[in-house]
Structure formats: C-alpha cells, structure tokens
Design a protein around this motif. Structure first.
Motif, PDB file in Angstrom:
ATOM      1  N   PHE A   1       9.056  -4.810   2.647  1.00 42.10           N
ATOM      2  CA  PHE A   1       7.716  -4.180   3.592  1.00 42.10           C
ATOM      3  C   PHE A   1       6.724  -4.729   2.235  1.00 42.10           C
ATOM      4  N   SER A   2       6.242  -4.997   2.718  1.00 39.87           N
ATOM      5  CA  SER A   2       4.165  -5.246   1.483  1.00 39.87           C
ATOM      6  C   SER A   2       3.830  -3.693   1.032  1.00 39.87           C
ATOM      7  N   TYR A   3       2.601  -4.116   0.327  1.00 39.07           N
ATOM      8  CA  TYR A   3       2.681  -3.602  -0.223  1.00 39.07           C
ATOM      9  C   TYR A   3       1.344  -2.093  -0.254  1.00 39.07           C
ATOM     10  N   VAL A   4       0.514  -3.095   1.279  1.00 36.98           N
ATOM     11  CA  VAL A   4      -0.270  -1.889   1.216  1.00 36.98           C
ATOM     12  C   VAL A   4       0.941  -1.332   2.563  1.00 36.98           C
ATOM     13  N   LEU A   5       1.665  -2.135   3.091  1.00 37.71           N
ATOM     14  CA  LEU A   5       2.798  -1.175   4.207  1.00 37.71           C
ATOM     15  C   LEU A   5       3.547  -0.008   3.656  1.00 37.71           C
ATOM     16  N   LEU A   6       3.675  -0.789   2.369  1.00 39.34           N
ATOM     17  CA  LEU A   6       4.792   0.594   2.112  1.00 39.34           C
ATOM     18  C   LEU A   6       4.047   1.722   0.807  1.00 39.34           C
ATOM     19  N   MET A   7       2.618   1.425   1.091  1.00 42.87           N
ATOM     20  CA  MET A   7       1.611   2.704   0.278  1.00 42.87           C
ATOM     21  C   MET A   7       0.999   3.358   1.626  1.00 42.87           C
TER      22      MET A   7
END
Length: 215
Positions: A125-131
């Motif tokens: 997961f990218s950071y944005v997707l994780l968020m």
C-alpha cells in the motif's frame, strides 16, 4: 418584556441566521479538509513539510481568534490587499478550524495500532492509499465526538465576526438593539437560536461517546 421587537425585525434576524450558517458551514467543511490534509502531511515521512505545518498549527492554536480576524481583515487592507469581508472572515475561520482539527485527526491517526501500518506496507500500500483505505475511516470514527465538539465551539465563535462588521446574527442583533432600545429581548432570542442549533449536536456527541465507550 416586549417580544414584538422580534417579530418587527424578523427579517434582519433571519438574514443574520443565514449569514451565520454560511460562515459556519464554510469554515467547518474547508477546515475539516485542511485539518485532514495537514494531519496526513505531519504524520508522513515528508520531513520538510513538518516544520512549516507545525508552525502553522501552533500559531493558530496559540493566538486568539479575534486577533487573527483583525490581522487578516485590517492587516491585508493595510498592505494593499483588498478582500471582501466574507472571504477574509471565512479564511480566518477556516485556518483556525484547520489547525485544531488537524490535531484532533493526528491524535486519531496515532491511536491506530502500528501493526496495521506495517501490514499495509507489507501488502504494498502507498501512504495515501493506506490513509484513505485503512487509517482515516477508523480515525474519523474515533475522532467524531471531539470534532463535533470543536465545531459546536466554532459555531458559537462565529459571533466574534461581528467586531469587523460581518452581518452575522449578533451583528444584526446589535443593529436591532440600537434601533429598538430593547437589548434584553434581542440578546435572549439570539441566545435561544444558538441553543437550538447547538443543543441537538451536543446530544449527538454524548450519544457517540457512549457508543464508543461501550464498544
């Protein structure tokens, strides 16, 4: 007490109520978006963003809202930047709300177990997707009571805008008091309007807190 003054100037009170709602809704919506963006940036690994964003949060949380309003409305005019009263007022309230909401959201993000971050990273997961997929849905659920509590305060603080001539509810009330000479009836009615707006929201906060505590 002579309540006929309320009926006589009902249109001024109604206009003030609409203007108050316009300012409050604008500040709540834009302040929430700003708060989420700032909290995400401050909890990310982008180090160069943390210092200016921390300075912004501390500045707007550490200074009175009234001073901020004076600085933006009168200060911008002093340096030659002409901005209408609604934009200036909405900008100040949005920045003020964003600073407080960012801290509420940041506390919610930091309450999420670290294992969820590690598992998401392991899955790519990218950071944005994780968020947006994992962290923020949980954070907003936990942060909802303090968020609504702050927004209640923000709605009541909208009356401060009257000091720069913004025609919200209290400003219209002052106009009616000057024309009618009946301050008690007008102020009492305005207080009742704020109560009608805020009391259901405060009951909702209490209900949400009970649900979260029971779970």
């Amino acid at each position: 007490m002579d309540w006929s003054v309320i009926y006589e100037y009902r249109y001024l009170l109604w206009n003030g109520f609409i203007v108050t709602c316009k300012l409050s809704i604008t500040a709540i919506l834009l302040g929430t978006l700003a708060g989420i963006a700032v909290s995400m940036a401050r909890t990310s690994r982008i180090a160069w963003l943390k210092i200016p964003l921390t300075a912004y949060v501390q500045l707007f949380r550490g200074s009175p809202l009234l001073i901020q309003l004076f600085m933006f409305y009168f200060g911008l005019s002093y340096i030659g930047v002409n901005i209408d009263i609604f934009k200036a007022t909405a900008l100040v309230f949005t920045l003020y709300a964003g600073a407080y909401i960012s801290e509420i959201i940041r506390a919610g993000i930091e309450s999420i177990p670290k294992g969820q971050f590690e598992a998401a990273k392991a899955l790519g997961f990218s950071y944005v997707l994780l968020m947006f997929r994992i962290v923020l849905p949980q954070t907003l659920k936990v942060s909802l009571p303090p968020l609504i509590g702050f927004n209640l305060t923000l709605i009541k603080d909208s009356s401060i805008a009257s000091v720069v001539g913004y025609a919200e509810l209290l400003h219209q009330g002052k106009t009616i008091m000057n024309m009618s000479g009946k301050p008690f009836e007008v102020l009492l009615f305005i207080s009742l309007i704020y109560f009608v707006i805020c009391y259901p929201l405060s009951m909702f906060v209490a209900w949400m807190e009970r649900r979260i505590y029971i779970r």
